[in-house]
Design a protein around this motif. Structure first.
Motif, PDB file in Angstrom:
ATOM      1  N   UNK A 104      -3.018  -6.366  -8.605  1.00  0.00           N
ATOM      2  CA  UNK A 104      -3.403  -7.294  -7.552  1.00  0.00           C
ATOM      3  C   UNK A 104      -2.499  -7.043  -6.342  1.00  0.00           C
ATOM      4  N   UNK A 105      -3.011  -7.401  -5.164  1.00  0.00           N
ATOM      5  CA  UNK A 105      -2.211  -7.247  -3.946  1.00  0.00           C
ATOM      6  C   UNK A 105      -2.293  -8.524  -3.118  1.00  0.00           C
ATOM      7  N   UNK A 106      -1.278  -8.735  -2.281  1.00  0.00           N
ATOM      8  CA  UNK A 106      -1.261  -9.884  -1.371  1.00  0.00           C
ATOM      9  C   UNK A 106      -0.561  -9.468  -0.076  1.00  0.00           C
ATOM     10  N   UNK A 113       4.830  -4.186  17.409  1.00  0.00           N
ATOM     11  CA  UNK A 113       4.185  -4.223  18.709  1.00  0.00           C
ATOM     12  C   UNK A 113       2.670  -4.074  18.613  1.00  0.00           C
ATOM     13  N   UNK A 114       2.155  -3.957  17.404  1.00  0.00           N
ATOM     14  CA  UNK A 114       0.725  -4.054  17.099  1.00  0.00           C
ATOM     15  C   UNK A 114       0.600  -4.892  15.835  1.00  0.00           C
ATOM     16  N   UNK A 115      -0.591  -5.449  15.544  1.00  0.00           N
ATOM     17  CA  UNK A 115      -0.755  -6.209  14.303  1.00  0.00           C
ATOM     18  C   UNK A 115      -0.361  -5.368  13.093  1.00  0.00           C
ATOM     19  N   UNK A 116       0.289  -6.009  12.123  1.00  0.00           N
ATOM     20  CA  UNK A 116       0.892  -5.265  11.021  1.00  0.00           C
ATOM     21  C   UNK A 116       0.979  -6.146   9.778  1.00  0.00           C
ATOM     22  N   UNK A 117       0.728  -5.545   8.628  1.00  0.00           N
ATOM     23  CA  UNK A 117       0.873  -6.215   7.340  1.00  0.00           C
ATOM     24  C   UNK A 117       1.882  -5.480   6.467  1.00  0.00           C
ATOM     25  N   UNK A 118       2.657  -6.245   5.703  1.00  0.00           N
ATOM     26  CA  UNK A 118       3.346  -5.732   4.536  1.00  0.00           C
ATOM     27  C   UNK A 118       2.477  -6.028   3.328  1.00  0.00           C
ATOM     28  N   UNK A 119       2.924  -5.627   2.138  1.00  0.00           N
ATOM     29  CA  UNK A 119       2.082  -5.820   0.966  1.00  0.00           C
ATOM     30  C   UNK A 119       2.912  -6.143  -0.266  1.00  0.00           C
ATOM     31  N   UNK A 120       2.494  -7.206  -0.959  1.00  0.00           N
ATOM     32  CA  UNK A 120       3.029  -7.506  -2.282  1.00  0.00           C
ATOM     33  C   UNK A 120       2.078  -6.898  -3.311  1.00  0.00           C
ATOM     34  N   UNK A 121       2.635  -6.301  -4.352  1.00  0.00           N
ATOM     35  CA  UNK A 121       1.838  -5.654  -5.396  1.00  0.00           C
ATOM     36  C   UNK A 121       2.256  -6.201  -6.742  1.00  0.00           C
TER      37      UNK A 121
END
Length: 216
Positions: A104-106, A113-121
């Motif tokens: 699963x990911x979240x 300086x641009x839209x950005x996501x990190x990720x939980x796995x």
């Protein structure tokens, strides 16, 4: 979790987790080719070229017609432009968990300086988090995770010295902007101290090229 860092830094980024998840795709297809057959999901944090290489995305979409690609809504049109079918694109929302069967990911919101996501796995009872290209991480909570893949591409003293040297020569110091959009080592270590447990493992990503060369 098994981590394979194909490349990290300003020349390109891609990490393969457990052989099935690609975290960013800013490298050549040749570099990722040995891992392609096992991939189930490609996550791209943001649109910058060292994280998103269009030619590699095109090759992956052609080679693996069922491969899934995911990211924030800002990445959906980028994927589609490179030939990824709409049915294979998952548009993620921060704080929502997505189930891919074996893992699963979240996504978590980061500040660049641009839209950005990190990720939980989450996989097999283990938890990991991937964070790059952000100037702020204090609102992200990941207590007691097994693995932290975390940007830390300079110390505060190093970046200040570079800025001062360039300013003294009358040169433009791009490091001023970099310091606002990338974690320094002190920030990363302070965040880890609040979140990591005694058995946690961590990897500092996004090292500057000149620093990597010093280490051989």
């Amino acid at each position: 979790m098994n981590v394979d860092i194909l490349q990290t830094g300003s020349s390109g980024n891609c990490v393969i987790l457990n052989g099935v998840i690609a975290l960013d795709m800013g490298v050549s297809y040749k570099k990722v080719a040995p891992h392609v057959r096992g991939l189930q999901l490609v996550f791209v944090s943001h649109e910058h070229g060292d994280h998103f290489k269009p030619s590699t995305i095109r090759s992956l979409a052609a080679e693996r017609p069922m491969l899934r690609f995911c990211g924030g809504d800002w990445m959906a049109c980028k994927f589609a432009k490179e030939g990824v079918p709409a049915r294979n694109i998952d548009v993620l929302e921060a704080g929502k968990r997505y189930n891919y069967g074996a893992f699963q990911i979240e996504p978590v919101t980061l500040y660049h300086d641009v839209p950005n996501f990190g990720l939980k796995i989450f996989s097999g009872g283990e938890k990991a988090i991937y964070i790059v290209d952000t100037g702020y991480v204090d609102d992200v909570e990941a207590v007691g995770y097994d693995l932290y893949l975390l940007e830390a591409n300079h110390t505060r003293a190093e970046i200040e010295a570079r800025i001062s040297e360039k300013q003294a020569r009358g040169e433009f110091a791009y490091e001023t902007r970099a310091a606002m959009n990338h974690l320094n080592r002190e920030q990363a270590e302070a965040w880890l101290a609040r979140n990591a447990g005694p058995n946690s493992k961590y990897v500092f990503l996004h090292q500057h090229r000149e620093e990597r060369n010093k280490d051989g």
